[in-house]
Scaffold this motif. Sequence first.
Motif, PDB file in Angstrom:
ATOM      1  N   SER A   1       0.825  -1.209   0.000  1.00 11.88           N
ATOM      2  CA  SER A   1       0.000   0.000   0.000  1.00 11.88           C
ATOM      3  C   SER A   1       0.856   1.254   0.000  1.00 11.88           C
ATOM      4  CB  SER A   1      -0.946   0.000   1.203  1.00 11.88           C
ATOM      5  OG  SER A   1      -0.255   0.250   2.415  1.00 11.88           O
ATOM      6  N   LEU A   2       1.996   1.214   0.697  1.00  9.75           N
ATOM      7  CA  LEU A   2       2.902   2.368   0.683  1.00  9.75           C
ATOM      8  C   LEU A   2       3.512   2.562  -0.702  1.00  9.75           C
ATOM      9  CD1 LEU A   2       4.847   2.056   4.069  1.00  9.75           C
ATOM     10  CD2 LEU A   2       2.830   3.439   3.565  1.00  9.75           C
ATOM     11  N   VAL A   3       3.916   1.475  -1.322  1.00  9.66           N
ATOM     12  CA  VAL A   3       4.508   1.550  -2.660  1.00  9.66           C
ATOM     13  C   VAL A   3       3.489   2.078  -3.657  1.00  9.66           C
ATOM     14  CG1 VAL A   3       5.432   0.176  -4.554  1.00  9.66           C
ATOM     15  CG2 VAL A   3       6.263  -0.216  -2.219  1.00  9.66           C
ATOM     16  N   ASP A   4       2.252   1.573  -3.587  1.00  8.22           N
ATOM     17  CA  ASP A   4       1.214   2.056  -4.497  1.00  8.22           C
ATOM     18  C   ASP A   4       0.949   3.548  -4.286  1.00  8.22           C
ATOM     19  OD1 ASP A   4       0.931  -0.442  -5.588  1.00  8.22           O
ATOM     20  OD2 ASP A   4      -0.838  -0.991  -4.398  1.00  8.22           O
ATOM     21  N   PHE A   5       0.955   3.963  -3.028  1.00  9.05           N
ATOM     22  CA  PHE A   5       0.739   5.380  -2.714  1.00  9.05           C
ATOM     23  C   PHE A   5       1.811   6.247  -3.365  1.00  9.05           C
ATOM     24  CE2 PHE A   5       1.288   9.074   0.109  1.00  9.05           C
ATOM     25  CZ  PHE A   5      -0.014   9.546   0.184  1.00  9.05           C
ATOM     26  N   LEU A   6       3.056   5.790  -3.319  1.00 14.79           N
ATOM     27  CA  LEU A   6       4.150   6.551  -3.937  1.00 14.79           C
ATOM     28  C   LEU A   6       4.063   6.501  -5.459  1.00 14.79           C
ATOM     29  CD1 LEU A   6       7.108   5.498  -1.598  1.00 14.79           C
ATOM     30  CD2 LEU A   6       5.975   7.718  -1.679  1.00 14.79           C
ATOM     31  N   LYS A   7       3.714   5.361  -5.998  1.00 14.01           N
ATOM     32  CA  LYS A   7       3.591   5.252  -7.458  1.00 14.01           C
ATOM     33  C   LYS A   7       2.532   6.210  -7.994  1.00 14.01           C
ATOM     34  CE  LYS A   7       5.094   0.442  -8.193  1.00 14.01           C
ATOM     35  NZ  LYS A   7       4.646  -0.929  -8.579  1.00 14.01           N
ATOM     36  N   GLU A   8       1.443   6.368  -7.239  1.00 16.89           N
ATOM     37  CA  GLU A   8       0.387   7.283  -7.671  1.00 16.89           C
ATOM     38  C   GLU A   8       0.877   8.722  -7.752  1.00 16.89           C
ATOM     39  OE1 GLU A   8      -2.689   6.733  -4.834  1.00 16.89           O
ATOM     40  OE2 GLU A   8      -3.205   4.707  -5.533  1.00 16.89           O
ATOM     41  N   ARG A   9       1.949   9.017  -7.064  1.00 17.96           N
ATOM     42  CA  ARG A   9       2.512  10.359  -7.105  1.00 17.96           C
ATOM     43  C   ARG A   9       3.626  10.484  -8.129  1.00 17.96           C
ATOM     44  NH1 ARG A   9      -0.590   9.222  -3.697  1.00 17.96           N
ATOM     45  NH2 ARG A   9      -1.754  10.719  -2.429  1.00 17.96           N
ATOM     46  N   GLY A  10       3.809   9.442  -8.914  1.00 16.53           N
ATOM     47  CA  GLY A  10       4.726   9.513 -10.047  1.00 16.53           C
ATOM     48  C   GLY A  10       6.184   9.477  -9.687  1.00 16.53           C
ATOM     49  N   ILE A  11       6.525   8.863  -8.573  1.00 14.96           N
ATOM     50  CA  ILE A  11       7.921   8.847  -8.148  1.00 14.96           C
ATOM     51  C   ILE A  11       8.693   7.766  -8.904  1.00 14.96           C
ATOM     52  CG2 ILE A  11       7.690   7.189  -6.249  1.00 14.96           C
ATOM     53  CD1 ILE A  11       9.470   9.115  -4.602  1.00 14.96           C
ATOM     54  N   ALA A  12       9.982   8.009  -9.104  1.00 15.87           N
ATOM     55  CA  ALA A  12      10.829   7.054  -9.819  1.00 15.87           C
ATOM     56  C   ALA A  12      10.868   5.716  -9.088  1.00 15.87           C
ATOM     57  CB  ALA A  12      12.243   7.610  -9.962  1.00 15.87           C
ATOM     58  N   SER A  13      10.869   4.623  -9.855  1.00 18.92           N
ATOM     59  CA  SER A  13      10.753   3.289  -9.260  1.00 18.92           C
ATOM     60  C   SER A  13      11.962   2.923  -8.402  1.00 18.92           C
ATOM     61  CB  SER A  13      10.567   2.239 -10.358  1.00 18.92           C
ATOM     62  OG  SER A  13      11.668   2.260 -11.249  1.00 18.92           O
ATOM     63  N   TYR A  14      13.159   3.473  -8.725  1.00 20.94           N
ATOM     64  CA  TYR A  14      14.340   3.089  -7.962  1.00 20.94           C
ATOM     65  C   TYR A  14      14.297   3.639  -6.531  1.00 20.94           C
ATOM     66  CZ  TYR A  14      16.357   7.778  -8.690  1.00 20.94           C
ATOM     67  OH  TYR A  14      16.579   9.135  -8.712  1.00 20.94           O
ATOM     68  N   LYS A  15      13.416   4.615  -6.262  1.00 18.68           N
ATOM     69  CA  LYS A  15      13.316   5.195  -4.927  1.00 18.68           C
ATOM     70  C   LYS A  15      12.341   4.437  -4.021  1.00 18.68           C
ATOM     71  CE  LYS A  15      14.022   9.920  -6.686  1.00 18.68           C
ATOM     72  NZ  LYS A  15      13.431  11.272  -6.754  1.00 18.68           N
ATOM     73  N   LEU A  16      11.575   3.519  -4.579  1.00 25.07           N
ATOM     74  CA  LEU A  16      10.510   2.876  -3.812  1.00 25.07           C
ATOM     75  C   LEU A  16      11.078   2.005  -2.690  1.00 25.07           C
ATOM     76  CD1 LEU A  16       8.204   1.835  -6.778  1.00 25.07           C
ATOM     77  CD2 LEU A  16       7.828   3.719  -5.156  1.00 25.07           C
ATOM     78  N   PRO A  17      10.495   2.073  -1.496  1.00 19.36           N
ATOM     79  CA  PRO A  17      10.980   1.240  -0.389  1.00 19.36           C
ATOM     80  C   PRO A  17      10.770  -0.235  -0.668  1.00 19.36           C
ATOM     81  CG  PRO A  17       8.977   2.410   0.233  1.00 19.36           C
ATOM     82  CD  PRO A  17       9.398   2.963  -1.089  1.00 19.36           C
ATOM     83  N   GLU A  18      11.725  -1.035  -0.204  1.00 20.86           N
ATOM     84  CA  GLU A  18      11.683  -2.481  -0.419  1.00 20.86           C
ATOM     85  C   GLU A  18      11.499  -3.241   0.890  1.00 20.86           C
ATOM     86  OE1 GLU A  18      14.971  -3.102  -3.727  1.00 20.86           O
ATOM     87  OE2 GLU A  18      15.382  -1.384  -2.441  1.00 20.86           O
ATOM     88  N   ARG A  19      11.350  -2.491   1.961  1.00 24.07           N
ATOM     89  CA  ARG A  19      11.175  -3.110   3.258  1.00 24.07           C
ATOM     90  C   ARG A  19      10.361  -2.170   4.131  1.00 24.07           C
ATOM     91  NH1 ARG A  19      16.340  -5.095   6.987  1.00 24.07           N
ATOM     92  NH2 ARG A  19      15.228  -5.474   8.938  1.00 24.07           N
ATOM     93  N   LEU A  20       9.531  -2.729   5.000  1.00 27.63           N
ATOM     94  CA  LEU A  20       8.721  -1.943   5.922  1.00 27.63           C
ATOM     95  C   LEU A  20       8.918  -2.487   7.335  1.00 27.63           C
ATOM     96  CD1 LEU A  20       6.431   0.072   6.691  1.00 27.63           C
ATOM     97  CD2 LEU A  20       4.806  -1.770   6.160  1.00 27.63           C
ATOM     98  N   GLU A  21       9.204  -1.585   8.262  1.00 25.22           N
ATOM     99  CA  GLU A  21       9.278  -1.942   9.678  1.00 25.22           C
ATOM    100  C   GLU A  21       8.235  -1.126  10.428  1.00 25.22           C
ATOM    101  OE1 GLU A  21      11.159  -4.216  11.248  1.00 25.22           O
ATOM    102  OE2 GLU A  21      12.076  -4.870   9.352  1.00 25.22           O
ATOM    103  N   ILE A  22       7.418  -1.797  11.228  1.00 22.71           N
ATOM    104  CA  ILE A  22       6.380  -1.131  12.012  1.00 22.71           C
ATOM    105  C   ILE A  22       6.887  -0.916  13.442  1.00 22.71           C
ATOM    106  CG2 ILE A  22       4.035  -1.301  12.913  1.00 22.71           C
ATOM    107  CD1 ILE A  22       4.123  -0.887   9.919  1.00 22.71           C
ATOM    108  N   VAL A  23       6.740   0.301  13.945  1.00 24.23           N
ATOM    109  CA  VAL A  23       7.173   0.626  15.305  1.00 24.23           C
ATOM    110  C   VAL A  23       6.061   1.421  15.996  1.00 24.23           C
ATOM    111  CG1 VAL A  23       9.634   0.649  14.741  1.00 24.23           C
ATOM    112  CG2 VAL A  23       8.302   2.754  14.531  1.00 24.23           C
TER     113      VAL A  23
END
Length: 550
Positions: free
Chosen positions: A508-530
């Motif tokens: 969901s975070l990646v999709d949110f960023l993609k909707e804003r047209g951000i370059a794919s190499y910047k997309l996070p590949e890991r999520l940590e919940i705190v």
Amino acid sequence: MRLHPPQQVERFTSGGWWTGDTVDRLFREQVSARPEAVAIVDPLNKPSLMDGPVRRLTWAQLGAEADRIAAVLLEAGVLQGDVVAVQLPNSVELAVTFLAVARIGAVVTPLPVQYREYELAQVIRLAAVKVFVTAERVGDRDNAEIVRRLEVPAPPIVLAWGDPARDLETAIADPAMLAAHLKGLETDPNDCVTICWTSGTEATPKGVPRCHYDWFAVESNTTAAPSLTGDDVVLNPFPMVNMAGIGGVFLPWLRTGFQMVQHHPFDLLGYLDQITEERVTYTLAPPALLTMLLRNPEMLERYDISSLTRIGSGSAPLPPWMVKGWQERHGIAIINFFGSNEGIALLSDPVNIPDPEERARFFPRPGVPGGAWPGTLAATRVKLVDPVSGEEITEPGRPGELHLSGPTVFAGYLAGTADADPFDEDGYLVTGDVFEIDGPGGRYLRYVDRARDLIIRGGVNIAPAELEALLAGHPAVVEVAVVGYPDEVLGERVCAVVAPRDDVDLPSLVDFLKERGIASYKLPERLEIVEGLPRNAVGKILKRDLREQL
């Protein structure tokens, strides 16, 4: 301790950027001009912080209190130029002590209340602290006793508010001693007045001496940007230990004489109560708080914030939609600040940058023709430097480390607290912050990130601050930090560390960023919940800790 060399003093005094103002001179002017006006108000929760009554002092009462404590400090042996450490929560007592130290020409080193034995022993040794002023009790901690027990080579004299033996609340010293001292006192604006300490996000804190000259050059900007006057009521939620609390509130207070309402530690409901009850017109708040309140209008509906007309924010990139939202929904202008203890003092104000989304994204680029900026920014010079080649960058869209020179910049770190010279060969402060030239005609600077926080993925730089500003707009995100973690192939990969409001996952975070047209190499590949992000004593996120955990 005179800080700046004579040629520097001549340069900025002849240009009118440095004046004869000192902390004590402005304080005495306010006491004389506004004796019956309310000067300062204690936080509502003071009984939970320290002993003593909740107080509301006029300027005349504040002046008398500062003189009384100044005499007590002289009796304790403090002389002009001696260093007095002060560890107190935001309160009337903190302001009184600060003003009393300045009154006698001594140097105050204000310390976060979160400092413990390790940091306190370091500061006492490095700054040669002669007297340590604190409270007998800070929260549930016997703070004065902790300081008295410290094993340091030259133990300071400990004076405490709430001390059963001699409470600073009622301590009296011979006023004739103060009169005699002041008669022979000659204060120069180039004298050191404070030693603040860097946040220490990456290493041991460094001492940052500041004189009246460079502090009031900062104040020129922080007073002008929100157009502060003596009619304002200002709520101060930031500890008066560094640039935000001292440069952003304390010094503008001395300049204008507004009513200062203290707040500590940050408590949202208490903060909103104070805005309502004191009819606050201006305050400071971190971006995450402003974002949260904008998303929870039902919370704001329970409070009357109609007196509030502007808010200062910073320390992290401001989401443009948030700045626009506050202006459109509440008629409140958000002022974007970017500062440091060492003397960076960039800001975007609603007069010179009226568009809220531009104000969130851009800072002035001093020295560019056509720019009209408040305060001492007109005397500030900046350059962007390629961190690899050392080449100066003059074209838009290319990141470079900010080097800065001007009347707000400090003279150098306290001896023994820094290994490297913070200035380049041209005398510019090397800030460690990465910016790009941006905006119409290259008139602006756009913050990219801290140089040390950049993620290098497969040889390409990724700015966490850019991703953090975007992810802050995700409805399930309360706060977020983006950091790199090791990868054998790419060197680093991108991880988002999120304190969530609702359930959230990486897709969901990646999709949110993609909707804003951000370059794919910047997309996070890991999520940590705190549950919450780790922060230091002044509220900055400890990315070092996050990287170590990953």
